[in-house]
Scaffold this motif. Structure first.
Motif, PDB file in Angstrom:
ATOM      1  N   PHE A  35       0.863  -1.186   0.000  1.00  0.00           N
ATOM      2  CA  PHE A  35       0.000   0.000   0.000  1.00  0.00           C
ATOM      3  C   PHE A  35       0.898   1.233   0.000  1.00  0.00           C
ATOM      4  CE2 PHE A  35      -2.939   3.097   1.879  1.00  0.00           C
ATOM      5  CZ  PHE A  35      -4.119   2.801   1.214  1.00  0.00           C
ATOM      6  N   SER A  36       0.766   2.046  -1.032  1.00  0.00           N
ATOM      7  CA  SER A  36       1.667   3.201  -1.145  1.00  0.00           C
ATOM      8  C   SER A  36       1.077   4.422  -0.451  1.00  0.00           C
ATOM      9  CB  SER A  36       1.927   3.524  -2.620  1.00  0.00           C
ATOM     10  OG  SER A  36       0.803   4.141  -3.202  1.00  0.00           O
ATOM     11  N   SER A  37       1.933   5.397  -0.196  1.00  0.00           N
ATOM     12  CA  SER A  37       1.431   6.630   0.412  1.00  0.00           C
ATOM     13  C   SER A  37       0.399   7.294  -0.502  1.00  0.00           C
ATOM     14  CB  SER A  37       2.577   7.591   0.753  1.00  0.00           C
ATOM     15  OG  SER A  37       3.623   7.524  -0.175  1.00  0.00           O
ATOM     16  N   GLU A  38       0.469   7.003  -1.802  1.00  0.00           N
ATOM     17  CA  GLU A  38      -0.491   7.588  -2.752  1.00  0.00           C
ATOM     18  C   GLU A  38      -1.793   6.782  -2.820  1.00  0.00           C
ATOM     19  OE1 GLU A  38       2.845   7.106  -3.498  1.00  0.00           O
ATOM     20  OE2 GLU A  38       3.278   9.228  -3.175  1.00  0.00           O
ATOM     21  N   ASN A  39      -1.752   5.501  -2.382  1.00  0.00           N
ATOM     22  CA  ASN A  39      -2.964   4.680  -2.477  1.00  0.00           C
ATOM     23  C   ASN A  39      -4.090   5.157  -1.555  1.00  0.00           C
ATOM     24  OD1 ASN A  39      -1.070   1.608  -3.063  1.00  0.00           O
ATOM     25  ND2 ASN A  39      -2.090   2.913  -4.549  1.00  0.00           N
ATOM     26  N   GLY A  59       6.913   1.958   6.763  1.00  0.00           N
ATOM     27  CA  GLY A  59       6.089   3.015   6.202  1.00  0.00           C
ATOM     28  C   GLY A  59       5.596   3.906   7.321  1.00  0.00           C
ATOM     29  N   ASP A  60       4.691   4.791   6.975  1.00  0.00           N
ATOM     30  CA  ASP A  60       4.181   5.749   7.949  1.00  0.00           C
ATOM     31  C   ASP A  60       3.067   5.088   8.767  1.00  0.00           C
ATOM     32  OD1 ASP A  60       3.472   7.938   9.365  1.00  0.00           O
ATOM     33  OD2 ASP A  60       2.481   8.970   7.688  1.00  0.00           O
ATOM     34  N   LEU A  61       3.472   4.257   9.730  1.00  0.00           N
ATOM     35  CA  LEU A  61       2.493   3.462  10.485  1.00  0.00           C
ATOM     36  C   LEU A  61       1.529   4.340  11.283  1.00  0.00           C
ATOM     37  CD1 LEU A  61       4.635   0.417  11.730  1.00  0.00           C
ATOM     38  CD2 LEU A  61       3.605   0.851   9.497  1.00  0.00           C
ATOM     39  N   GLU A  62       1.957   5.574  11.571  1.00  0.00           N
ATOM     40  CA  GLU A  62       1.095   6.520  12.309  1.00  0.00           C
ATOM     41  C   GLU A  62      -0.201   6.818  11.559  1.00  0.00           C
ATOM     42  OE1 GLU A  62       1.739   7.914  15.387  1.00  0.00           O
ATOM     43  OE2 GLU A  62       3.388   6.467  15.412  1.00  0.00           O
ATOM     44  N   SER A  63      -0.191   6.581  10.244  1.00  0.00           N
ATOM     45  CA  SER A  63      -1.388   6.938   9.472  1.00  0.00           C
ATOM     46  C   SER A  63      -2.486   5.875   9.572  1.00  0.00           C
ATOM     47  CB  SER A  63      -1.011   7.188   8.010  1.00  0.00           C
ATOM     48  OG  SER A  63      -0.383   6.040   7.486  1.00  0.00           O
ATOM     49  N   PHE A 116       8.347   3.545  -4.901  1.00  0.00           N
ATOM     50  CA  PHE A 116       8.801   2.477  -3.974  1.00  0.00           C
ATOM     51  C   PHE A 116      10.213   2.847  -3.511  1.00  0.00           C
ATOM     52  CE2 PHE A 116       9.054  -2.476  -3.465  1.00  0.00           C
ATOM     53  CZ  PHE A 116       8.708  -2.360  -2.137  1.00  0.00           C
ATOM     54  N   LEU A 117      11.019   1.944  -3.136  1.00  0.00           N
ATOM     55  CA  LEU A 117      12.296   2.161  -2.451  1.00  0.00           C
ATOM     56  C   LEU A 117      13.299   3.033  -3.238  1.00  0.00           C
ATOM     57  CD1 LEU A 117      12.449  -1.627  -1.747  1.00  0.00           C
ATOM     58  CD2 LEU A 117      12.041   0.109   0.013  1.00  0.00           C
ATOM     59  N   LEU A 118      13.091   4.321  -3.306  1.00  0.00           N
ATOM     60  CA  LEU A 118      13.926   5.156  -4.185  1.00  0.00           C
ATOM     61  C   LEU A 118      15.401   5.103  -3.807  1.00  0.00           C
ATOM     62  CD1 LEU A 118      11.644   8.300  -4.556  1.00  0.00           C
ATOM     63  CD2 LEU A 118      11.808   6.302  -6.054  1.00  0.00           C
ATOM     64  N   TRP A 119      15.681   5.275  -2.535  1.00  0.00           N
ATOM     65  CA  TRP A 119      17.080   5.277  -2.064  1.00  0.00           C
ATOM     66  C   TRP A 119      17.712   3.912  -2.272  1.00  0.00           C
ATOM     67  CZ3 TRP A 119      20.242   9.020   0.337  1.00  0.00           C
ATOM     68  CH2 TRP A 119      21.396   8.515   0.937  1.00  0.00           C
ATOM     69  N   GLN A 120      16.973   2.884  -1.872  1.00  0.00           N
ATOM     70  CA  GLN A 120      17.503   1.515  -1.855  1.00  0.00           C
ATOM     71  C   GLN A 120      17.658   0.938  -3.265  1.00  0.00           C
ATOM     72  OE1 GLN A 120      14.941   2.773  -0.231  1.00  0.00           O
ATOM     73  NE2 GLN A 120      15.075   2.332   1.948  1.00  0.00           N
TER      74      GLN A 120
END
Ligand code: IPE
Ligand code: IPE
Ligand code: MG
Length: 246
Positions: free
Chosen positions: A62-66, A103-107, A196-200
């Protein structure tokens, strides 16, 4: 199915599990039917990674955009996560799988977040396979949260800004405690990364397949691993330099 040369098996595989909606549409069923079908492919892929010697599997669920999808689809996905957590964790734990949510589990609403934390704690001692589920995850979010941690350390006087380098910032990005990403797979035919994993991803090998996620099976994983085994990873060096080392 014969196994590839263990030295050529990627240690860390990440998958963008795309195509559930189209899989359902082909069957004249609602999109959520496809998401439910995708769960079986997750189970199979976990088993196949254990079988073929992959040590780390990172799945984009699940992406931040989904969050921008229709509310009923987001709601159905959240229900699916809860059901999957309630049903699958015992077996994963029994198979020695260590589960992490990144991910941003707070959301997420507290009930779901608690289940995620409990599953992570329960499986924290396992080592047969590291299974990372990226939820409410975005590669840009990941880099921003790492930068924020660095800024906070500078503000506390623990670090000077000129000490921030790739290694240091990298340590604050998600999954930095695990082996680097070797193989990125995207199902569903789209040739994009979708945050997805841009840095990695910097030196990961990329594999795109038209197979829709619910149809992704052992043969599909094997063909991605075989594709990876044929690649020459040069990391900026020449082919001759790499050949000499091997
Ligand atoms: C991926 O499948 C699952 C999620 C993004 C949660 P999609 O739902 O994106 O399926 P398509 O791309 O519409 O077929
Ligand atoms: C990427 O798929 C996210 C996941 C598979 C969880 P999307 O279906 O959201 O990607 P786009 O919108 O086609 O780029
Ligand atoms: Mg999609």
């Amino acid at each position: 199915m014969t196994s590839a040369d263990p030295a050529r098996v990627p240690r860390h595989v990440a998958i963008v599990m795309d195509g559930n909606g189209r899989w359902a549409k082909l069957r004249h069923r609602p999109r959520t039917f496809g998401h439910n079908a995708g769960r079986k492919a997750v189970r199979a892929t976990v088993e196949n990674c254990l079988k073929h010697g992959v040590k780390v599997l990172t799945l984009f669920a699940f992406s931040s955009e989904n969050w921008q999808r229709p509310q009923d689809e987001v709601g159905a996905l959240m229900e699916l996560f809860v059901r999957a957590l309630d049903k699958e964790v015992d077996e994963l734990h029994g198979n020695g799988v260590r589960l992490r949510f990144v991910g941003d589990l707070e959301s997420f609403e507290p009930g779901l977040r608690q289940r995620m934390l409990a599953a992570m704690n329960r499986t924290a001692g396992n080592d047969a396979l590291h299974l990372n589920i990226a939820v409410s995850y975005g590669g840009r979010w990941d880099i921003v949260q790492a930068a924020r941690k660095a800024a906070e350390a500078v503000a506390r006087g623990e670090l000077r800004a000129d000490q921030i380098d790739e290694k240091l910032l990298g340590q604050w990005t998600c999954l930095s405690e695990l082996p680097p990403l070797d193989l990125f797979i995207r199902t569903g035919g789209e040739c994009r990364v979708s945050n997805f994993l841009l840095w990695q991803l910097a030196y990961a090998e990329l594999h795109f397949t038209d197979t829709l996620w619910p149809d992704f099976d052992e043969a599909s994983l094997k063909s991605a691993i075989d594709d990876y085994a044929r690649r020459e990873r040069r990391f900026g060096k020449t082919g001759e330099q790499v050949a000499k080392k091997a």
